[in-house]
Scaffold this active site. Structure first.
Site, PDB file in Angstrom:
ATOM      1  N   GLY A   1      45.777  40.944  48.258  1.00 53.88           N
ATOM      2  CA  GLY A   1      46.797  40.764  49.287  1.00 53.88           C
ATOM      3  C   GLY A   1      46.642  41.764  50.413  1.00 53.88           C
ATOM      4  O   GLY A   1      45.954  42.783  50.270  1.00 53.88           O
TER       5      GLY A   1
ATOM      6  N   GLY B   1      30.894  46.124  54.182  1.00 52.43           N
ATOM      7  CA  GLY B   1      30.960  45.688  52.792  1.00 52.43           C
ATOM      8  C   GLY B   1      30.432  46.778  51.883  1.00 52.43           C
ATOM      9  O   GLY B   1      30.131  47.891  52.325  1.00 52.43           O
TER      10      GLY B   1
ATOM     11  N   LEU C   1      37.072  45.238  43.331  1.00 53.27           N
ATOM     12  CA  LEU C   1      38.504  45.452  43.542  1.00 53.27           C
ATOM     13  C   LEU C   1      38.998  46.506  42.556  1.00 53.27           C
ATOM     14  O   LEU C   1      38.570  46.531  41.397  1.00 53.27           O
ATOM     15  CB  LEU C   1      39.295  44.158  43.317  1.00 53.27           C
ATOM     16  CG  LEU C   1      39.156  43.045  44.364  1.00 53.27           C
ATOM     17  CD1 LEU C   1      39.820  41.764  43.848  1.00 53.27           C
ATOM     18  CD2 LEU C   1      39.780  43.463  45.687  1.00 53.27           C
TER      19      LEU C   1
ATOM     20  N   CYS D   1      41.834  52.350  49.122  1.00 50.15           N
ATOM     21  CA  CYS D   1      42.617  51.299  49.777  1.00 50.15           C
ATOM     22  C   CYS D   1      43.789  51.874  50.569  1.00 50.15           C
ATOM     23  O   CYS D   1      44.415  51.176  51.369  1.00 50.15           O
ATOM     24  CB  CYS D   1      43.126  50.296  48.753  1.00 50.15           C
ATOM     25  SG  CYS D   1      43.996  51.039  47.365  1.00 50.15           S
TER      26      CYS D   1
ATOM     27  N   HIS E   1      38.178  54.689  39.765  1.00 48.32           N
ATOM     28  CA  HIS E   1      39.191  53.888  39.074  1.00 48.32           C
ATOM     29  C   HIS E   1      38.764  53.524  37.656  1.00 48.32           C
ATOM     30  O   HIS E   1      39.492  53.793  36.695  1.00 48.32           O
ATOM     31  CB  HIS E   1      39.500  52.634  39.886  1.00 48.32           C
ATOM     32  CG  HIS E   1      39.890  52.923  41.292  1.00 48.32           C
ATOM     33  ND1 HIS E   1      40.882  53.820  41.625  1.00 48.32           N
ATOM     34  CD2 HIS E   1      39.408  52.464  42.478  1.00 48.32           C
ATOM     35  CE1 HIS E   1      41.008  53.882  42.939  1.00 48.32           C
ATOM     36  NE2 HIS E   1      40.128  53.072  43.468  1.00 48.32           N
ATOM     37  N   ALA E   2      37.609  52.894  37.505  1.00 47.69           N
ATOM     38  CA  ALA E   2      37.176  52.455  36.179  1.00 47.69           C
ATOM     39  C   ALA E   2      36.924  53.643  35.261  1.00 47.69           C
ATOM     40  O   ALA E   2      37.316  53.638  34.093  1.00 47.69           O
ATOM     41  CB  ALA E   2      35.915  51.597  36.298  1.00 47.69           C
TER      42      ALA E   2
ATOM     43  N   THR F   1      41.775  46.589  41.074  1.00 48.14           N
ATOM     44  CA  THR F   1      42.444  45.945  39.954  1.00 48.14           C
ATOM     45  C   THR F   1      41.449  45.568  38.859  1.00 48.14           C
ATOM     46  O   THR F   1      41.717  45.764  37.662  1.00 48.14           O
ATOM     47  CB  THR F   1      43.193  44.694  40.430  1.00 48.14           C
ATOM     48  OG1 THR F   1      42.311  43.921  41.263  1.00 48.14           O
ATOM     49  CG2 THR F   1      44.424  45.074  41.227  1.00 48.14           C
TER      50      THR F   1
END
Length: 447
Positions: free
Chosen positions: A332, A247, A302, A46, A14-15, A304
């Site tokens: 969420g 985790g 995350l 996810c 993602h990053a 996001t």
């Protein structure tokens, strides 16, 4: 930019993808090299549970970029290339081509480290048995799908978001599912007990066995070498497939001892995504972030956070331009019919941190009772007892009110108090809400 700059990017989920796509636009003359040890990029892990449960039919739909797309943009995409060593002083990488075995040295002017995270794998007896699986990347998703076809009893270890979503997906497939976690309730990091009690009842009503407050200690196998049971400190649970969702840890060994890190290895970056070493930037799950409710650095992996940070790397690569605003860890989840979201500190976490907090918990209907239908909703807001500053919030309802948590995330980010929340201008329309918005009500009750 008058002179083309050699930019090296290590890791491309993602990053990394966000950084590269933005750097291509901002620095068209730059020479960008990305080194990725896998054969794919940008996989949305996810979505694995959605794929397992059949909501997303093809795992390929969980990619939002490809090496071919980057190559068309002029990016030098080195897939199946593992970076073995980084010398931030000499500005060099030692790289291995995993296909040919060739090794070579690559020099850079700017380095972007977006190496992400990796699942925590406990050192337990029997961990190497067949059918003990991880849940992180595309390969894991395919393996879980295939193994689940034959499995009858599945144990999921770890009651965070990924674990809960997998449990629901496996139950929907008709499997006998056991959820094991060492905490005494699920989603401990995200929700207080009022909320987890509801979700636990929903899971048990569906036939999921909750083995909470139990720590996995070892695994037993059958004669064929496949897992047969999970042994905990309080009981043994039969399983012919186990998924570890304990985790994640930051994947930062390449920079250990070269840049500042938290004790767990998360790279510390400033508000411009700069590490403690000049010309070395980092973003995503490999990093610590500023957690606005406390003001301290924290490890909050995350997607996001990752895409925001990756975008900021590009904006700030040549000079400090746009500051990072920090995070509330807003997230969420949907569990069966319940829509759940949280942001910032729970009351449990705030109390454990020694903060003096108060809370308001509202149980109401989402809209006026003269409407044909309405649903129960529970909202909790945690705030500083002395200043009234909002520190966290949680919501749960069968109607989707999760956007209210995004609103409260903005409130936390901007330092709003409960007094202010009571009188924010929100619209009213009987189809959607009540004259006093739920968030207004929370602020007024605190006042």
């Amino acid at each position: 930019m008058t002179t083309p700059t050699r930019i090296a990017v290590i890791g491309c989920t993602h990053a990394g993808t966000a950084a590269i796509l933005n750097m291509v636009k901002l620095y068209p003359e730059a020479e960008i090299h990305v080194f990725e040890k896998n054969d794919n990029i940008s996989f949305l892990s996810c979505g694995i549970a959605l794929h397992v449960g059949g909501v997303v039919k093809k795992a390929e739909d969980l990619f939002y970029a490809s090496p071919e797309q980057l190559a068309k943009l002029g990016v030098m995409t080195h897939m199946r290339h593992e970076v073995l060593n980084v010398d931030t002083d000499a500005k060099q990488l030692d790289v291995k081509n995993s296909v040919t075995g060739e090794t070579f040295t690559h020099s850079f002017d700017k380095l972007v480290v977006t190496t992400g995270s990796w699942p925590i794998i406990p050192k337990l007896d029997g961990i190497g048995l067949d059918n003990i699986l991880l849940c992180k990347n595309y390969g894991h998703a395919q393996t879980i799908i295939e193994k689940a076809k034959e499995a009858r009893r599945i144990a999921v270890i770890g009651a965070g978001y990924i674990g809960i979503e997998l449990v629901e997906a496996f139950e929907a497939l008709g499997k006998e599912v056991t959820l094991i976690d060492n905490m005494d309730r699920i989603l401990y990091k995200y929700l207080d007990r009022e909320f987890t009690d509801i979700t636990e009842r929903e899971l048990t009503d569906k036939g999921v066995q909750l083995a909470l407050g139990r720590t996995a200690q070892s695994f037993k196998g059958d004669p064929s070498g496949k897992v047969a049971a999970v042994v905990t400190n309080d009981g043994e649970f039969e399983a012919d497939m186990v998924v570890l969702c304990i985790g994640f840890r930051p994947n930062t060994d390449l920079l250990r001892g070269q840049v500042d890190m938290l004790p767990n290895g998360a790279i510390i970056v400033d508000e411009y995504m700069r590490t403690s070493k000049p010309d070395v930037f980092a973003a995503g799950d490999s990093c610590a972030v500023r957690y606005n409710p406390t003001g301290a650095h924290a490890y909050i992996p995350l997607a996001t956070n990752a895409v925001r940070m990756g975008t900021l790397v590009a904006r700030n690569l040549m000079k400090p331009t746009v500051q990072y605003m920090g995070t509330q860890g807003t997230s969420g989840i949907k569990i069966y019919d319940y829509n759940i979201a949280s942001t910032g500190l729970t009351e449990t976490a705030a109390t454990a941190a020694g903060l003096n907090v108060k809370q308001v918990t509202l149980q109401d209907h989402d809209r006026l009772e003269f409407m044909p239908t309405y649903e129960d909703v529970t909202l909790k807001v945690v705030y500083d007892a002395d200043t009234g500053r909002i520190l966290g919030a949680q919501v749960i309802s069968k109607v989707d009110l999760t956007q209210s948590i995004n609103t409260l995330s903005v409130c936390i980010q901007n330092g709003m108090t409960m007094d202010g929340l009571g009188f924010v201008d929100f619209f009213f329309q009987p189809h959607y809400n009540k004259p006093w918005n739920l968030l207004n009500q929370a602020g007024l009750q605190a006042v």
